[in-house]
Design a protein around this motif. Structure first.
Motif, PDB file in Angstrom:
ATOM      1  N   ALA A  85     -23.448  14.458  16.045  1.00  0.00           N
ATOM      2  CA  ALA A  85     -22.036  14.815  16.151  1.00  0.00           C
ATOM      3  C   ALA A  85     -21.835  16.258  15.726  1.00  0.00           C
ATOM      4  CB  ALA A  85     -21.200  13.899  15.269  1.00  0.00           C
ATOM      5  N   SER A  86     -20.903  16.907  16.408  1.00  0.00           N
ATOM      6  CA  SER A  86     -20.498  18.257  16.029  1.00  0.00           C
ATOM      7  C   SER A  86     -19.022  18.406  16.393  1.00  0.00           C
ATOM      8  CB  SER A  86     -21.347  19.298  16.761  1.00  0.00           C
ATOM      9  OG  SER A  86     -20.942  20.602  16.402  1.00  0.00           O
ATOM     10  N   GLY A  87     -18.151  17.940  15.499  1.00  0.00           N
ATOM     11  CA  GLY A  87     -16.717  17.969  15.779  1.00  0.00           C
ATOM     12  C   GLY A  87     -16.374  17.062  16.945  1.00  0.00           C
ATOM     13  N   ASN A  88     -15.751  17.619  17.972  1.00  0.00           N
ATOM     14  CA  ASN A  88     -15.381  16.849  19.162  1.00  0.00           C
ATOM     15  C   ASN A  88     -16.491  16.835  20.214  1.00  0.00           C
ATOM     16  OD1 ASN A  88     -12.842  16.089  18.233  1.00  0.00           O
ATOM     17  ND2 ASN A  88     -11.944  18.024  18.892  1.00  0.00           N
ATOM     18  N   TYR A  89     -17.665  17.257  19.850  1.00  0.00           N
ATOM     19  CA  TYR A  89     -18.806  17.299  20.771  1.00  0.00           C
ATOM     20  C   TYR A  89     -19.966  16.491  20.198  1.00  0.00           C
ATOM     21  CZ  TYR A  89     -16.365  21.122  23.017  1.00  0.00           C
ATOM     22  OH  TYR A  89     -15.422  21.872  23.671  1.00  0.00           O
ATOM     23  N   CYS A  90     -20.862  16.116  21.076  1.00  0.00           N
ATOM     24  CA  CYS A  90     -22.109  15.461  20.686  1.00  0.00           C
ATOM     25  C   CYS A  90     -23.257  16.164  21.378  1.00  0.00           C
ATOM     26  CB  CYS A  90     -22.118  13.999  21.106  1.00  0.00           C
ATOM     27  SG  CYS A  90     -21.031  12.966  20.149  1.00  0.00           S
ATOM     28  N   TYR A  91     -24.357  16.260  20.675  1.00  0.00           N
ATOM     29  CA  TYR A  91     -25.580  16.809  21.244  1.00  0.00           C
ATOM     30  C   TYR A  91     -26.559  15.653  21.449  1.00  0.00           C
ATOM     31  CZ  TYR A  91     -23.635  21.188  19.536  1.00  0.00           C
ATOM     32  OH  TYR A  91     -22.805  22.247  19.295  1.00  0.00           O
ATOM     33  N   PHE A  92     -26.966  15.442  22.681  1.00  0.00           N
ATOM     34  CA  PHE A  92     -27.985  14.446  23.005  1.00  0.00           C
ATOM     35  C   PHE A  92     -29.327  15.174  23.001  1.00  0.00           C
ATOM     36  CE2 PHE A  92     -24.340  12.247  24.433  1.00  0.00           C
ATOM     37  CZ  PHE A  92     -24.652  10.923  24.672  1.00  0.00           C
ATOM     38  N   TYR A  93     -30.237  14.729  22.141  1.00  0.00           N
ATOM     39  CA  TYR A  93     -31.579  15.295  22.082  1.00  0.00           C
ATOM     40  C   TYR A  93     -32.523  14.285  22.726  1.00  0.00           C
ATOM     41  CZ  TYR A  93     -29.702  18.615  18.728  1.00  0.00           C
ATOM     42  OH  TYR A  93     -28.964  19.601  18.125  1.00  0.00           O
ATOM     43  N   PHE A  94     -33.400  14.778  23.597  1.00  0.00           N
ATOM     44  CA  PHE A  94     -34.293  13.911  24.351  1.00  0.00           C
ATOM     45  C   PHE A  94     -35.739  14.114  23.924  1.00  0.00           C
ATOM     46  CE2 PHE A  94     -30.484  14.485  26.834  1.00  0.00           C
ATOM     47  CZ  PHE A  94     -30.168  13.190  27.172  1.00  0.00           C
ATOM     48  N   GLU A  95     -36.556  13.147  24.271  1.00  0.00           N
ATOM     49  CA  GLU A  95     -37.967  13.175  23.898  1.00  0.00           C
ATOM     50  C   GLU A  95     -38.667  14.431  24.426  1.00  0.00           C
ATOM     51  OE1 GLU A  95     -41.853  10.303  23.989  1.00  0.00           O
ATOM     52  OE2 GLU A  95     -40.367  10.084  25.560  1.00  0.00           O
ATOM     53  N   ASP A  96     -38.261  14.916  25.583  1.00  0.00           N
ATOM     54  CA  ASP A  96     -38.894  16.112  26.157  1.00  0.00           C
ATOM     55  C   ASP A  96     -38.366  17.411  25.541  1.00  0.00           C
ATOM     56  OD1 ASP A  96     -36.361  16.416  27.239  1.00  0.00           O
ATOM     57  OD2 ASP A  96     -37.012  16.329  29.327  1.00  0.00           O
ATOM     58  N   LYS A  97     -37.611  17.292  24.428  1.00  0.00           N
ATOM     59  CA  LYS A  97     -37.056  18.416  23.667  1.00  0.00           C
ATOM     60  C   LYS A  97     -35.888  19.109  24.347  1.00  0.00           C
ATOM     61  CE  LYS A  97     -41.193  18.912  21.096  1.00  0.00           C
ATOM     62  NZ  LYS A  97     -41.961  19.609  20.198  1.00  0.00           N
ATOM     63  N   SER A  98     -35.352  18.527  25.422  1.00  0.00           N
ATOM     64  CA  SER A  98     -34.154  19.083  26.050  1.00  0.00           C
ATOM     65  C   SER A  98     -32.926  18.593  25.286  1.00  0.00           C
ATOM     66  CB  SER A  98     -34.073  18.676  27.521  1.00  0.00           C
ATOM     67  OG  SER A  98     -33.941  17.275  27.641  1.00  0.00           O
ATOM     68  N   ARG A  99     -31.786  19.232  25.554  1.00  0.00           N
ATOM     69  CA  ARG A  99     -30.543  18.888  24.875  1.00  0.00           C
ATOM     70  C   ARG A  99     -29.386  18.986  25.860  1.00  0.00           C
ATOM     71  NH1 ARG A  99     -27.759  22.494  20.204  1.00  0.00           N
ATOM     72  NH2 ARG A  99     -26.773  23.446  21.999  1.00  0.00           N
ATOM     73  N   VAL A 100     -28.445  18.042  25.760  1.00  0.00           N
ATOM     74  CA  VAL A 100     -27.239  18.051  26.576  1.00  0.00           C
ATOM     75  C   VAL A 100     -26.052  17.968  25.632  1.00  0.00           C
ATOM     76  CG1 VAL A 100     -25.885  16.769  28.286  1.00  0.00           C
ATOM     77  CG2 VAL A 100     -28.353  16.949  28.548  1.00  0.00           C
ATOM     78  N   THR A 101     -25.044  18.812  25.854  1.00  0.00           N
ATOM     79  CA  THR A 101     -23.823  18.809  25.062  1.00  0.00           C
ATOM     80  C   THR A 101     -22.746  18.047  25.818  1.00  0.00           C
ATOM     81  OG1 THR A 101     -24.389  20.965  24.136  1.00  0.00           O
ATOM     82  CG2 THR A 101     -22.100  20.261  23.929  1.00  0.00           C
ATOM     83  N   VAL A 102     -22.092  17.117  25.121  1.00  0.00           N
ATOM     84  CA  VAL A 102     -21.060  16.279  25.723  1.00  0.00           C
ATOM     85  C   VAL A 102     -19.777  16.438  24.923  1.00  0.00           C
ATOM     86  CG1 VAL A 102     -20.413  13.909  26.278  1.00  0.00           C
ATOM     87  CG2 VAL A 102     -22.783  14.625  26.498  1.00  0.00           C
ATOM     88  N   ALA A 103     -18.652  16.647  25.605  1.00  0.00           N
ATOM     89  CA  ALA A 103     -17.344  16.780  24.954  1.00  0.00           C
ATOM     90  C   ALA A 103     -16.784  15.396  24.676  1.00  0.00           C
ATOM     91  CB  ALA A 103     -16.392  17.587  25.821  1.00  0.00           C
ATOM     92  N   CYS A 104     -17.262  14.798  23.586  1.00  0.00           N
ATOM     93  CA  CYS A 104     -16.853  13.440  23.213  1.00  0.00           C
ATOM     94  C   CYS A 104     -17.234  13.218  21.765  1.00  0.00           C
ATOM     95  CB  CYS A 104     -17.557  12.436  24.128  1.00  0.00           C
ATOM     96  SG  CYS A 104     -16.961  10.764  23.992  1.00  0.00           S
ATOM     97  N   ARG A 105     -16.426  12.452  21.048  1.00  0.00           N
ATOM     98  CA  ARG A 105     -16.731  12.143  19.657  1.00  0.00           C
ATOM     99  C   ARG A 105     -17.844  11.087  19.574  1.00  0.00           C
ATOM    100  NH1 ARG A 105     -13.397  14.630  16.335  1.00  0.00           N
ATOM    101  NH2 ARG A 105     -13.719  13.264  14.562  1.00  0.00           N
TER     102      ARG A 105
END
Length: 135
Positions: free
Chosen positions: A43-63
């Protein structure tokens, strides 16, 4: 890359054909991410960071609470007010921290009993299980 999940409602019954992942909107299309590939969600405020096994990351505007309601309970478990962790990747537990791959994740006191109940823990204490006395 930011994605807004407001207004998305989890289905009451999941089809076995699509229950293995989550579609996340990116630049006008939806991309499927498999639950098994999610290492953790932070969690990061109103955003979430999805971290994946392949070390990639996706930012989502959601609590994080809204994301948690969309996920299956089996392996993706809330371990802290700011983290959801895929328990399949946990290889070490020490004090109030869990290690998944090379990343240490805090474990909140509120979530501790639930998280630890998911693990098969061999108790190697010297207490005699029959009498309760130490040997």
């Amino acid at each position: 890359m930011k994605t807004n999940l407001s207004g998305v409602i989890a289905p009451s019954r999941l089809s076995p054909l699509v229950a293995d992942g989550l579609f996340i909107r990116q630049d006008g299309y939806y991309k499927k991410y498999f639950y098994a590939d999610i290492l953790c969600i932070e969690a990061s405020g109103n955003y979430c960071y999805f971290y994946f096994e392949d070390k990639s990351r996706v930012t989502v505007a959601c609590r994080l609470g809204a994301v948690e309601r969309q996920l299956p309970d089996a392996y993706l478990v809330r371990v802290h007010r700011g983290f959801i962790l895929n328990l399949r990747y946990v290889d070490t537990w020490a004090g109030n921290s869990l290690r998944a791959r090379d990343r240490w994740i805090p474990m909140g006191d509120y979530y501790r009993a639930n998280v630890l109940s998911c693990f098969n823990i061999l108790d190697t204490s010297r207490e005699n299980p029959r009498t309760g006395d130490e040997e």
